[in-house]
Write a protein that holds these residues in place. Sequence first.
Motif, PDB file in Angstrom:
ATOM      1  N   TYR A  79      39.400  40.573  47.754  1.00 20.25           N
ATOM      2  CA  TYR A  79      38.474  39.012  47.349  1.00 20.25           C
ATOM      3  C   TYR A  79      38.917  38.101  48.452  1.00 20.25           C
ATOM      4  O   TYR A  79      38.680  36.942  48.426  1.00 20.25           O
ATOM      5  CB  TYR A  79      38.257  39.054  45.865  1.00 20.25           C
ATOM      6  N   CYS A  80      40.051  37.597  48.208  1.00 19.82           N
ATOM      7  CA  CYS A  80      41.088  36.735  48.773  1.00 19.82           C
ATOM      8  C   CYS A  80      39.984  36.873  50.022  1.00 19.82           C
ATOM      9  O   CYS A  80      40.390  35.535  50.663  1.00 19.82           O
ATOM     10  CB  CYS A  80      42.599  37.137  48.584  1.00 19.82           C
ATOM     11  N   PHE A  81      40.577  38.135  51.171  1.00 19.57           N
ATOM     12  CA  PHE A  81      39.542  38.218  52.286  1.00 19.57           C
ATOM     13  C   PHE A  81      38.432  37.688  52.675  1.00 19.57           C
ATOM     14  O   PHE A  81      37.675  37.189  53.002  1.00 19.57           O
ATOM     15  CB  PHE A  81      40.087  39.301  53.153  1.00 19.57           C
ATOM     16  N   PHE A  87      36.583  35.480  50.528  1.00 26.59           N
ATOM     17  CA  PHE A  87      36.816  34.369  50.215  1.00 26.59           C
ATOM     18  C   PHE A  87      37.524  33.462  51.237  1.00 26.59           C
ATOM     19  O   PHE A  87      36.792  32.509  51.626  1.00 26.59           O
ATOM     20  CB  PHE A  87      37.340  33.522  48.494  1.00 26.59           C
ATOM     21  N   ASN A  88      37.688  33.756  52.004  1.00 24.92           N
ATOM     22  CA  ASN A  88      38.701  33.181  52.828  1.00 24.92           C
ATOM     23  C   ASN A  88      37.476  32.895  54.321  1.00 24.92           C
ATOM     24  O   ASN A  88      37.718  32.163  55.047  1.00 24.92           O
ATOM     25  CB  ASN A  88      39.764  33.793  52.949  1.00 24.92           C
ATOM     26  N   SER A 101      44.382  45.458  44.913  1.00 21.07           N
ATOM     27  CA  SER A 101      43.470  45.498  46.326  1.00 21.07           C
ATOM     28  C   SER A 101      42.422  45.202  46.316  1.00 21.07           C
ATOM     29  O   SER A 101      42.277  44.559  46.946  1.00 21.07           O
ATOM     30  CB  SER A 101      42.892  47.585  46.309  1.00 21.07           C
ATOM     31  N   ILE A 120      41.922  42.218  43.998  1.00 20.51           N
ATOM     32  CA  ILE A 120      41.976  40.546  43.871  1.00 20.51           C
ATOM     33  C   ILE A 120      42.752  40.462  46.041  1.00 20.51           C
ATOM     34  O   ILE A 120      41.896  39.609  46.649  1.00 20.51           O
ATOM     35  CB  ILE A 120      44.067  40.555  43.710  1.00 20.51           C
ATOM     36  N   ILE A 121      42.793  41.331  46.760  1.00 16.78           N
ATOM     37  CA  ILE A 121      43.365  41.300  47.767  1.00 16.78           C
ATOM     38  C   ILE A 121      42.181  41.359  49.026  1.00 16.78           C
ATOM     39  O   ILE A 121      41.967  40.339  49.817  1.00 16.78           O
ATOM     40  CB  ILE A 121      44.331  41.495  48.711  1.00 16.78           C
ATOM     41  N   THR A 138      30.785  39.712  41.949  1.00 14.84           N
ATOM     42  CA  THR A 138      32.046  39.917  42.046  1.00 14.84           C
ATOM     43  C   THR A 138      32.456  39.461  40.428  1.00 14.84           C
ATOM     44  O   THR A 138      33.190  39.457  39.851  1.00 14.84           O
ATOM     45  CB  THR A 138      31.596  38.145  41.934  1.00 14.84           C
ATOM     46  N   PHE A 173      44.217  37.900  37.049  1.00 17.34           N
ATOM     47  CA  PHE A 173      43.633  37.444  38.383  1.00 17.34           C
ATOM     48  C   PHE A 173      42.150  37.865  38.631  1.00 17.34           C
ATOM     49  O   PHE A 173      40.968  37.178  39.022  1.00 17.34           O
ATOM     50  CB  PHE A 173      44.110  37.877  39.472  1.00 17.34           C
ATOM     51  N   ASN A 174      41.531  39.028  38.096  1.00 18.13           N
ATOM     52  CA  ASN A 174      40.704  39.874  38.220  1.00 18.13           C
ATOM     53  C   ASN A 174      39.689  39.354  37.014  1.00 18.13           C
ATOM     54  O   ASN A 174      38.072  38.709  36.604  1.00 18.13           O
ATOM     55  CB  ASN A 174      40.339  41.705  37.938  1.00 18.13           C
ATOM     56  N   LEU A 200      37.626  36.292  38.208  1.00 18.73           N
ATOM     57  CA  LEU A 200      36.349  36.652  39.409  1.00 18.73           C
ATOM     58  C   LEU A 200      35.519  37.436  38.677  1.00 18.73           C
ATOM     59  O   LEU A 200      34.297  37.041  38.629  1.00 18.73           O
ATOM     60  CB  LEU A 200      37.238  37.948  40.188  1.00 18.73           C
TER      61      LEU A 200
END
Length: 216
Positions: free
Chosen positions: A183-185, A187-188, A178, A180-181, A146, A134-135, A138
Amino acid sequence: MLNFRNKINILLKRNKKSFTVKEIIEYFNQDGIFAILFIITLPTSIPSPAYALGSSTIIGGFITLLLSFQLLLGYDTAYLPEFILKKKFNISSFRKIYHTRIDFILLKMEKIFKKRNKNAFGYLLKLSALLMIFNSFLMMIPLIMTNWLPSTTVTFLSFSYLFKDGFMFVVSLFFALSVIIFYCFVFNFIISYLIVYKHHFLKKIDDWKNFGKILG
Protein backbone atom coordinates in the motif's frame (compact mmCIF):
# COMPACT_ATOMS: atom_id res chain seq x y z
CA MET A 1 -6.20 -28.07 26.94
CA LEU A 2 -9.02 -27.00 24.57
CA ASN A 3 -8.03 -25.59 21.22
CA PHE A 4 -9.75 -22.70 19.48
CA ARG A 5 -12.18 -24.88 17.49
CA ASN A 6 -13.31 -26.74 20.60
CA LYS A 7 -13.80 -23.46 22.45
CA ILE A 8 -15.96 -22.15 19.59
CA ASN A 9 -18.05 -25.34 19.63
CA ILE A 10 -18.61 -25.18 23.39
CA LEU A 11 -19.59 -21.51 23.13
CA LEU A 12 -22.10 -22.18 20.36
CA LYS A 13 -23.64 -25.15 22.20
CA ARG A 14 -24.66 -22.91 25.08
CA ASN A 15 -28.39 -22.32 25.23
CA LYS A 16 -28.21 -18.62 24.36
CA LYS A 17 -29.36 -16.63 21.34
CA SER A 18 -26.70 -13.97 21.64
CA PHE A 19 -23.45 -13.06 23.39
CA THR A 20 -22.13 -9.64 24.26
CA VAL A 21 -18.58 -8.62 23.40
CA LYS A 22 -17.84 -8.61 27.14
CA GLU A 23 -19.01 -12.22 27.51
CA ILE A 24 -16.83 -13.33 24.61
CA ILE A 25 -13.78 -11.58 26.08
CA GLU A 26 -14.38 -13.19 29.46
CA TYR A 27 -14.94 -16.61 27.88
CA PHE A 28 -11.66 -16.59 25.96
CA ASN A 29 -9.84 -15.10 28.96
CA GLN A 30 -6.23 -14.22 28.01
CA ASP A 31 -7.00 -14.96 24.36
CA GLY A 32 -9.88 -12.47 24.48
CA ILE A 33 -8.09 -9.74 22.52
CA PHE A 34 -7.24 -11.98 19.59
CA ALA A 35 -10.64 -13.69 19.74
CA ILE A 36 -12.38 -10.34 19.27
CA LEU A 37 -9.93 -9.38 16.51
CA PHE A 38 -10.69 -12.65 14.73
CA ILE A 39 -14.48 -12.31 15.08
CA ILE A 40 -14.70 -8.70 13.88
CA THR A 41 -12.36 -9.14 10.88
CA LEU A 42 -13.40 -12.58 9.62
CA PRO A 43 -16.58 -11.35 7.83
CA THR A 44 -14.64 -8.67 5.91
CA SER A 45 -11.76 -11.05 5.16
CA ILE A 46 -13.94 -13.35 3.08
CA PRO A 47 -13.57 -12.37 -0.60
CA SER A 48 -16.79 -10.73 -1.76
CA PRO A 49 -17.92 -7.82 -3.96
CA ALA A 50 -17.06 -4.45 -2.42
CA TYR A 51 -19.98 -2.77 -0.71
CA ALA A 52 -20.57 0.47 1.22
CA LEU A 53 -17.79 2.06 -0.89
CA GLY A 54 -15.06 0.46 1.21
CA SER A 55 -16.48 1.65 4.52
CA SER A 56 -17.42 -1.84 5.75
CA THR A 57 -14.22 -2.16 7.79
CA ILE A 58 -14.26 1.25 9.53
CA ILE A 59 -15.71 -0.07 12.80
CA GLY A 60 -13.50 -3.16 12.69
CA GLY A 61 -10.50 -0.95 11.99
CA PHE A 62 -11.30 1.27 14.97
CA ILE A 63 -11.62 -1.72 17.34
CA THR A 64 -8.44 -3.25 15.88
CA LEU A 65 -6.62 0.03 16.54
CA LEU A 66 -7.77 0.10 20.19
CA LEU A 67 -6.90 -3.53 20.88
CA SER A 68 -3.55 -3.33 19.05
CA PHE A 69 -2.48 -0.39 21.20
CA GLN A 70 -3.40 -2.41 24.28
CA LEU A 71 -1.26 -5.31 23.06
CA LEU A 72 1.59 -2.88 22.41
CA LEU A 73 1.29 -1.61 26.00
CA GLY A 74 1.36 -5.17 27.37
CA TYR A 75 -2.32 -5.62 28.28
CA ASP A 76 -3.49 -9.23 28.65
CA THR A 77 -7.20 -8.40 28.75
CA ALA A 78 -9.19 -6.32 26.29
CA TYR A 79 -10.47 -2.96 27.52
CA LEU A 80 -13.15 -1.43 25.32
CA PRO A 81 -15.73 1.36 25.73
CA GLU A 82 -18.91 0.26 27.48
CA PHE A 83 -21.08 0.71 24.38
CA ILE A 84 -18.86 -1.77 22.50
CA LEU A 85 -18.78 -4.25 25.40
CA LYS A 86 -22.59 -4.26 25.43
CA LYS A 87 -22.76 -4.94 21.69
CA LYS A 88 -24.47 -8.28 21.06
CA PHE A 89 -23.67 -10.95 18.48
CA ASN A 90 -26.80 -12.86 17.49
CA ILE A 91 -25.60 -16.42 16.96
CA SER A 92 -28.92 -18.25 16.65
CA SER A 93 -29.01 -18.02 12.84
CA PHE A 94 -25.25 -18.59 12.64
CA ARG A 95 -25.66 -21.73 14.74
CA LYS A 96 -28.29 -23.14 12.38
CA ILE A 97 -26.80 -22.19 9.02
CA TYR A 98 -23.04 -21.76 9.32
CA HIS A 99 -21.84 -23.68 12.38
CA THR A 100 -21.31 -27.01 10.62
CA ARG A 101 -19.56 -25.33 7.71
CA ILE A 102 -17.29 -23.21 9.92
CA ASP A 103 -16.47 -26.20 12.12
CA PHE A 104 -15.49 -28.17 9.00
CA ILE A 105 -13.23 -25.33 7.85
CA LEU A 106 -11.62 -25.00 11.28
CA LEU A 107 -11.08 -28.76 11.38
CA LYS A 108 -9.27 -28.58 8.06
CA MET A 109 -7.26 -25.59 9.23
CA GLU A 110 -6.07 -27.59 12.25
CA LYS A 111 -4.00 -29.67 9.81
CA ILE A 112 -2.10 -26.51 8.83
CA PHE A 113 -2.18 -24.54 12.08
CA LYS A 114 -0.62 -26.60 14.87
CA LYS A 115 0.70 -25.86 18.32
CA ARG A 116 4.41 -25.24 17.75
CA ASN A 117 7.18 -22.68 18.32
CA LYS A 118 5.26 -21.00 21.15
CA ASN A 119 8.32 -18.92 22.06
CA ALA A 120 7.62 -16.78 18.99
CA PHE A 121 4.62 -15.21 20.70
CA GLY A 122 6.70 -13.72 23.51
CA TYR A 123 9.06 -11.45 21.61
CA LEU A 124 6.99 -10.96 18.44
CA LEU A 125 3.66 -10.07 20.04
CA LYS A 126 4.39 -6.34 20.17
CA LEU A 127 5.63 -6.40 16.59
CA SER A 128 2.31 -7.95 15.55
CA ALA A 129 0.50 -5.18 17.44
CA LEU A 130 2.50 -2.52 15.60
CA LEU A 131 1.76 -4.08 12.22
CA MET A 132 -1.94 -4.37 13.05
CA ILE A 133 -2.00 -0.67 13.99
CA PHE A 134 -0.79 0.25 10.49
CA ASN A 135 -3.31 -2.14 8.93
CA SER A 136 -6.12 -0.76 11.10
CA PHE A 137 -5.52 2.71 9.63
CA LEU A 138 -5.91 1.21 6.16
CA MET A 139 -9.13 -0.49 7.27
CA MET A 140 -10.52 2.86 8.41
CA ILE A 141 -9.93 4.56 5.06
CA PRO A 142 -13.37 4.64 3.39
CA LEU A 143 -12.10 3.63 -0.04
CA ILE A 144 -12.60 0.48 -2.08
CA MET A 145 -9.53 -1.82 -2.12
CA THR A 146 -8.19 -0.56 1.22
CA ASN A 147 -10.17 -2.97 3.40
CA TRP A 148 -9.92 -6.60 2.30
CA LEU A 149 -6.14 -7.17 2.49
CA PRO A 150 -5.61 -5.32 5.82
CA SER A 151 -8.61 -7.15 7.30
CA THR A 152 -7.23 -10.49 6.09
CA THR A 153 -3.91 -9.61 7.72
CA VAL A 154 -5.54 -9.17 11.15
CA THR A 155 -7.57 -12.36 10.70
CA PHE A 156 -4.44 -14.32 9.75
CA LEU A 157 -2.47 -12.99 12.73
CA SER A 158 -5.25 -13.60 15.24
CA PHE A 159 -5.99 -17.06 13.81
CA SER A 160 -2.33 -18.07 14.13
CA TYR A 161 -2.24 -16.82 17.71
CA LEU A 162 -5.47 -18.55 18.73
CA PHE A 163 -4.18 -21.84 17.36
CA LYS A 164 -0.86 -21.22 19.15
CA ASP A 165 1.08 -21.79 15.95
CA GLY A 166 4.32 -19.83 16.29
CA PHE A 167 5.52 -20.74 12.81
CA MET A 168 2.36 -19.53 11.06
CA PHE A 169 2.38 -16.48 13.33
CA VAL A 170 5.79 -15.52 11.92
CA VAL A 171 4.49 -16.17 8.38
CA SER A 172 1.51 -13.91 9.09
CA LEU A 173 3.89 -11.17 10.30
CA PHE A 174 5.69 -11.25 6.95
CA PHE A 175 2.31 -11.15 5.22
CA ALA A 176 1.25 -8.12 7.30
CA LEU A 177 4.50 -6.32 6.49
CA SER A 178 4.09 -7.13 2.78
CA VAL A 179 0.60 -5.65 2.78
CA ILE A 180 1.87 -2.41 4.35
CA ILE A 181 4.74 -2.15 1.84
CA PHE A 182 2.31 -2.84 -1.02
CA TYR A 183 0.00 0.00 0.00
CA CYS A 184 2.95 2.34 0.50
CA PHE A 185 3.92 1.75 -3.14
CA VAL A 186 0.31 2.15 -4.27
CA PHE A 187 -0.23 5.42 -2.40
CA ASN A 188 3.16 6.72 -3.53
CA PHE A 189 2.27 5.95 -7.15
CA ILE A 190 -1.15 7.63 -6.85
CA ILE A 191 0.27 10.75 -5.18
CA SER A 192 3.10 11.00 -7.73
CA TYR A 193 0.61 10.63 -10.57
CA LEU A 194 -1.66 13.34 -9.14
CA ILE A 195 1.27 15.72 -8.73
CA VAL A 196 2.38 15.15 -12.34
CA TYR A 197 -1.20 15.42 -13.59
CA LYS A 198 -1.74 18.64 -11.62
CA HIS A 199 1.42 20.13 -13.12
CA HIS A 200 0.31 19.06 -16.60
CA PHE A 201 -3.20 20.43 -16.01
CA LEU A 202 -1.90 23.80 -14.79
CA LYS A 203 0.41 24.00 -17.80
CA LYS A 204 -2.56 23.42 -20.10
CA ILE A 205 -4.46 26.24 -18.40
CA ASP A 206 -1.50 28.59 -18.86
CA ASP A 207 -1.29 27.60 -22.52
CA TRP A 208 -4.97 28.35 -23.02
CA LYS A 209 -4.58 31.73 -21.26
CA ASN A 210 -1.63 32.61 -23.50
CA PHE A 211 -3.59 31.49 -26.56
CA GLY A 212 -6.49 33.70 -25.45
CA LYS A 213 -4.18 36.69 -25.09
CA ILE A 214 -2.84 36.13 -28.62
CA LEU A 215 -6.37 36.00 -30.02
CA GLY A 216 -7.32 39.08 -27.99
